[in-house]
Motif scaffolding. Sequence first.
Motif, PDB file in Angstrom:
ATOM      1  N   GLU A   1       0.829  -1.212   0.000  1.00 35.96           N
ATOM      2  CA  GLU A   1       0.000   0.000   0.000  1.00 35.96           C
ATOM      3  C   GLU A   1       0.862   1.260   0.000  1.00 35.96           C
ATOM      4  OE1 GLU A   1      -0.459  -2.585   2.182  1.00 35.96           O
ATOM      5  OE2 GLU A   1      -2.220  -3.431   1.197  1.00 35.96           O
ATOM      6  N   ILE A   2       1.931   1.243   0.780  1.00 32.94           N
ATOM      7  CA  ILE A   2       2.836   2.404   0.805  1.00 32.94           C
ATOM      8  C   ILE A   2       3.518   2.545  -0.551  1.00 32.94           C
ATOM      9  CG2 ILE A   2       4.979   3.301   1.806  1.00 32.94           C
ATOM     10  CD1 ILE A   2       3.956   2.117   4.510  1.00 32.94           C
ATOM     11  N   ALA A   3       3.954   1.437  -1.132  1.00 30.55           N
ATOM     12  CA  ALA A   3       4.578   1.483  -2.458  1.00 30.55           C
ATOM     13  C   ALA A   3       3.597   2.036  -3.496  1.00 30.55           C
ATOM     14  CB  ALA A   3       5.066   0.096  -2.864  1.00 30.55           C
ATOM     15  N   GLU A   4       2.321   1.701  -3.374  1.00 28.25           N
ATOM     16  CA  GLU A   4       1.316   2.233  -4.305  1.00 28.25           C
ATOM     17  C   GLU A   4       1.201   3.748  -4.181  1.00 28.25           C
ATOM     18  OE1 GLU A   4      -2.282   0.011  -3.581  1.00 28.25           O
ATOM     19  OE2 GLU A   4      -1.442  -1.809  -4.469  1.00 28.25           O
ATOM     20  N   SER A   5       1.277   4.271  -2.954  1.00 29.45           N
ATOM     21  CA  SER A   5       1.244   5.726  -2.777  1.00 29.45           C
ATOM     22  C   SER A   5       2.460   6.362  -3.437  1.00 29.45           C
ATOM     23  CB  SER A   5       1.202   6.096  -1.292  1.00 29.45           C
ATOM     24  OG  SER A   5      -0.028   5.720  -0.721  1.00 29.45           O
ATOM     25  N   TYR A   6       3.637   5.785  -3.226  1.00 32.46           N
ATOM     26  CA  TYR A   6       4.855   6.295  -3.862  1.00 32.46           C
ATOM     27  C   TYR A   6       4.713   6.271  -5.386  1.00 32.46           C
ATOM     28  CZ  TYR A   6       8.085   6.717   0.114  1.00 32.46           C
ATOM     29  OH  TYR A   6       8.733   7.114   1.260  1.00 32.46           O
ATOM     30  N   ASN A   7       4.169   5.180  -5.919  1.00 32.42           N
ATOM     31  CA  ASN A   7       3.956   5.089  -7.370  1.00 32.42           C
ATOM     32  C   ASN A   7       3.070   6.219  -7.871  1.00 32.42           C
ATOM     33  OD1 ASN A   7       5.264   3.069  -8.880  1.00 32.42           O
ATOM     34  ND2 ASN A   7       4.137   1.514  -7.745  1.00 32.42           N
ATOM     35  N   GLN A   8       2.007   6.480  -7.146  1.00 30.90           N
ATOM     36  CA  GLN A   8       1.087   7.548  -7.539  1.00 30.90           C
ATOM     37  C   GLN A   8       1.826   8.890  -7.578  1.00 30.90           C
ATOM     38  OE1 GLN A   8      -2.459   7.828  -5.124  1.00 30.90           O
ATOM     39  NE2 GLN A   8      -2.743   9.969  -5.673  1.00 30.90           N
ATOM     40  N   TRP A   9       2.609   9.182  -6.536  1.00 29.45           N
ATOM     41  CA  TRP A   9       3.311  10.468  -6.467  1.00 29.45           C
ATOM     42  C   TRP A   9       4.406  10.559  -7.522  1.00 29.45           C
ATOM     43  CZ3 TRP A   9       4.241   9.361  -0.615  1.00 29.45           C
ATOM     44  CH2 TRP A   9       3.015   9.421   0.071  1.00 29.45           C
ATOM     45  N   GLU A  10       5.169   9.482  -7.696  1.00 31.32           N
ATOM     46  CA  GLU A  10       6.276   9.481  -8.665  1.00 31.32           C
ATOM     47  C   GLU A  10       5.798   9.657 -10.102  1.00 31.32           C
ATOM     48  OE1 GLU A  10       9.699   9.189  -8.880  1.00 31.32           O
ATOM     49  OE2 GLU A  10       9.848   9.477  -6.721  1.00 31.32           O
ATOM     50  N   ASN A  11       4.562   9.296 -10.381  1.00 25.47           N
ATOM     51  CA  ASN A  11       4.054   9.333 -11.744  1.00 25.47           C
ATOM     52  C   ASN A  11       2.965  10.375 -11.972  1.00 25.47           C
ATOM     53  OD1 ASN A  11       5.660   7.143 -12.994  1.00 25.47           O
ATOM     54  ND2 ASN A  11       4.761   5.995 -11.300  1.00 25.47           N
ATOM     55  N   ASP A  12       2.738  11.227 -10.997  1.00 30.20           N
ATOM     56  CA  ASP A  12       1.768  12.314 -11.129  1.00 30.20           C
ATOM     57  C   ASP A  12       2.382  13.399 -12.019  1.00 30.20           C
ATOM     58  OD1 ASP A  12       0.360  14.744 -10.770  1.00 30.20           O
ATOM     59  OD2 ASP A  12      -0.304  14.145  -8.773  1.00 30.20           O
ATOM     60  N   PRO A  13       1.765  13.688 -13.180  1.00 33.08           N
ATOM     61  CA  PRO A  13       2.342  14.673 -14.098  1.00 33.08           C
ATOM     62  C   PRO A  13       2.590  16.046 -13.453  1.00 33.08           C
ATOM     63  CG  PRO A  13       0.506  13.531 -15.131  1.00 33.08           C
ATOM     64  CD  PRO A  13       0.530  13.103 -13.698  1.00 33.08           C
TER      65      PRO A  13
END
Length: 173
Positions: A14-26
């Motif tokens: 779940e934490i990795a998913e949050s990081y993914n969202q932030w890292e790939n937010d345009p």
Amino acid sequence: MSVTFEKLTEPTREIAESYNQWENDPDLIPMIRPNKDKEAAGKRYTVTAENLRKRLQDHEVFLIYVEGVLVGEMNYIVNPGHLFDKRQDTAWIGITIGEPDGRGKGAGYQAMRFLEKEIAARGLKRIELGVFEFNETAHKLYRKLGYREVARIPDFTYKDGSMWADIRMEKHL
């Protein structure tokens, strides 16, 4: 507003998913990583719990919560090779408020103060950070907290058709 911090010791999916969202937010990509051109600015990254475990080998990472909701992360590493001033016992810091609901409410200020206390408790006497020239909100926050500019690295990152400098700032604790 309640802002709390938690040291990351065991990354979850779940934490990795949050990081993914932030890292790939345009909207966030230009703020959190240097990009040499438009193509690099659109490149996606995949963050896994295993990636985060590896990062914990040399970074101290803290999660940022507002009203109990994960909104970002902050971290530091001691004496990395990319310091502008190679002085020993220096912490390089990074902070991301990834969730829009966590921005503009003082969470960044509180997070920075918390991180400074953690670094001081470790016996480190200097902090260095980089802030992209166009990120005026962060630059203002760092000045308010007592950071001073020590260098500008020109043409460091791409955003909106232009290259921008990386402003290096420091604070002595």
